[in-house]
Design a protein around this motif. Structure first.
Motif, PDB file in Angstrom:
ATOM      1  N   GLY A   1       0.799  -1.329   0.024  1.00  0.00           N
ATOM      2  CA  GLY A   1      -0.039  -0.017   0.041  1.00  0.00           C
ATOM      3  C   GLY A   1       0.996   1.265   0.044  1.00  0.00           C
ATOM      4  N   VAL A   2       0.327   2.460   0.301  1.00  0.00           N
ATOM      5  CA  VAL A   2       1.105   3.407   0.321  1.00  0.00           C
ATOM      6  C   VAL A   2       1.976   3.610   1.574  1.00  0.00           C
ATOM      7  N   ASP A   3       3.188   4.250   1.248  1.00  0.00           N
ATOM      8  CA  ASP A   3       4.247   4.454   2.294  1.00  0.00           C
ATOM      9  C   ASP A   3       3.495   4.925   3.507  1.00  0.00           C
TER      10      ASP A   3
ATOM     11  N   VAL B   1      -0.539   0.901   7.000  1.00  0.00           N
ATOM     12  CA  VAL B   1      -0.739  -0.487   7.506  1.00  0.00           C
ATOM     13  C   VAL B   1      -0.539  -1.469   6.396  1.00  0.00           C
ATOM     14  N   TYR B   2      -0.987  -1.494   5.232  1.00  0.00           N
ATOM     15  CA  TYR B   2      -0.866  -2.328   4.256  1.00  0.00           C
ATOM     16  C   TYR B   2       0.734  -2.678   3.854  1.00  0.00           C
ATOM     17  N   ALA B   3       1.262  -1.434   3.641  1.00  0.00           N
ATOM     18  CA  ALA B   3       2.749  -1.363   3.350  1.00  0.00           C
ATOM     19  C   ALA B   3       3.594  -2.063   4.466  1.00  0.00           C
TER      20      ALA B   3
ATOM     21  N   VAL C   1       8.339  -6.522  -2.327  1.00  0.00           N
ATOM     22  CA  VAL C   1       7.080  -5.843  -1.932  1.00  0.00           C
ATOM     23  C   VAL C   1       6.919  -4.528  -2.584  1.00  0.00           C
ATOM     24  N   LEU C   2       5.800  -4.255  -3.228  1.00  0.00           N
ATOM     25  CA  LEU C   2       5.265  -3.218  -4.103  1.00  0.00           C
ATOM     26  C   LEU C   2       4.570  -2.111  -3.311  1.00  0.00           C
ATOM     27  N   SER C   3       5.190  -0.969  -3.371  1.00  0.00           N
ATOM     28  CA  SER C   3       4.527   0.139  -2.973  1.00  0.00           C
ATOM     29  C   SER C   3       3.343   0.811  -3.803  1.00  0.00           C
ATOM     30  N   THR C   4       2.091   0.613  -3.433  1.00  0.00           N
ATOM     31  CA  THR C   4       0.868   0.980  -4.277  1.00  0.00           C
ATOM     32  C   THR C   4      -0.020   1.999  -3.767  1.00  0.00           C
ATOM     33  N   ALA C   5      -1.135   2.145  -4.492  1.00  0.00           N
ATOM     34  CA  ALA C   5      -2.120   3.295  -4.138  1.00  0.00           C
ATOM     35  C   ALA C   5      -3.141   2.462  -3.121  1.00  0.00           C
TER      36      ALA C   5
END
Length: 337
Positions: A52-54, A57-59, A81-85
């Motif tokens: 998720g976003v930097d 919690v997802y990230a 791990v991908l940083s995403t929206a």
């Protein structure tokens, strides 16, 4: 011995040594080829987790899962791990095959499964999403400055509101909330993620910031330490959301002092799921779900990770479990059959 005989013996000796050297080189070559084939056969399994976003919690959860996988499998796995929206972006990445696993809000998944194609997914591809486990619940934050006149959703009319990035789960649910409150098109929406939204709130460029995340969210914790903030209660919108979209939504509470100096409020909550697709091989799903529960000290380094519970992780409705995940729960005596 005659000179001729001596020369013949010498020649035969050299021939013998050359033959032995040839055999040795041939064996070495075969061994090298076999070794190379073995290396290919045991190449590390590549796993990509969409987070998720930097600062969200997802990230952090995705990073912890990556560490748990490495702890369980060592060199057998290569995890990125991908940083995403956020959720909608993550579903797009699963559909496109650029992510193997992703953390997603259950409401966004349910919408995608109902036939709404994630942004960017090829029109010809039908994605069979599958859940691996229920991780924890997300809570909707509507953050304002402590001195703000905004006391409820109705006060957002005509105000500038950060609703989340364009392909985020936050924007997905924020717009549902605004619609359920009769405010669709009545607020000035800015597609800003959490960090950008809180920075804009600090500068006075927006009046409120929506955020969907677990408790506590680190970026909100940091903001509450540097300025006085308040959360707007959202409990009244739960019933219309459930009437329109089903029981994926329920009432939750953000307790007082979750964020320094911020009172508790009732709000909208819903599950977050670890997702994959039906195309992911059983062995990979089995490795991931085993690692998820095998390393509580790693997963628990994220506050929401401390909420992970085998007995509750099976409840991923309305999203079906991947068959390998269901087998895991059956072995753990969580599921029947």
């Amino acid at each position: 011995m005659t000179a001729r005989r001596s020369a013949e013996v010498g020649w035969r000796g050299r021939l013998h040594r050359m033959s032995a050297l040839f055999v040795a080189l041939l064996l070495a070559t075969v061994a090298a080829v076999a070794s190379g084939c073995g290396a290919d056969a045991t190449a590390p399994e590549r796993i990509v987790i969409a987070g998720g976003v930097d600062g969200g919690v997802y990230a952090r959860y995705a990073a912890a899962l990556s560490q748990a996988l490495t702890a369980s499998l060592g060199r057998r796995v290569q995890v990125s791990v991908l940083s995403t929206a956020g959720s909608v972006d993550n579903l797009r990445r699963l559909a496109a095959g650029s992510a193997t696993f992703a953390i997603c809000a259950a409401d966004a998944v349910a919408d995608a499964m109902a036939g709404v194609r994630p942004v960017g997914a090829p029109a010809t591809v039908r994605t069979d999403y599958r859940a691996v486990a229920r991780l924890y619940d997300d809570y909707i934050h509507l953050v304002v400055k402590a001195e703000s006149p905004i006391a409820g959703l109705a006060d957002l009319r005509g105000r500038r509101v950060a609703v989340g990035g364009s392909t985020s789960g936050t924007a997905f649910v924020a717009r549902r909330i605004l619609t359920a409150a009769g405010l669709s098109g009545q607020a000035v929406e800015s597609e800003l993620g959490l960090s950008e939204g809180l920075d804009a709130l600090d500068r006075g460029e927006v009046d409120a910031v929506f955020w969907s995340g677990g408790l506590p969210t680190g970026r909100v914790v940091d903001a509450a330490h540097t300025e006085r903030l308040r959360l707007v209660p959202l409990g009244d919108v739960v019933s219309p959301l459930r009437a329109e979209y089903g029981t994926v939504y329920h009432q939750g509470r953000i307790p007082a002092e979750t964020y320094a100096g911020v009172d508790g409020v009732d709000t909208v909550a819903f599950p977050d799921l670890l997702m994959t697709t039906s195309q992911t091989p059983d062995r990979i799903v089995r490795d991931v779900i085993t690692a998820l529960f095998a390393h509580p000290e790693v997963i628990g380094s994220v506050p929401t990770g401390q909420l992970l519970n085998r007995a509750e992780a099976i409840f991923t409705e309305p999203v079906p479990l991947h068959e390998a995940a269901l087998d895991y729960f059956r072995r753990e005596k969580i599921a029947g059959g």
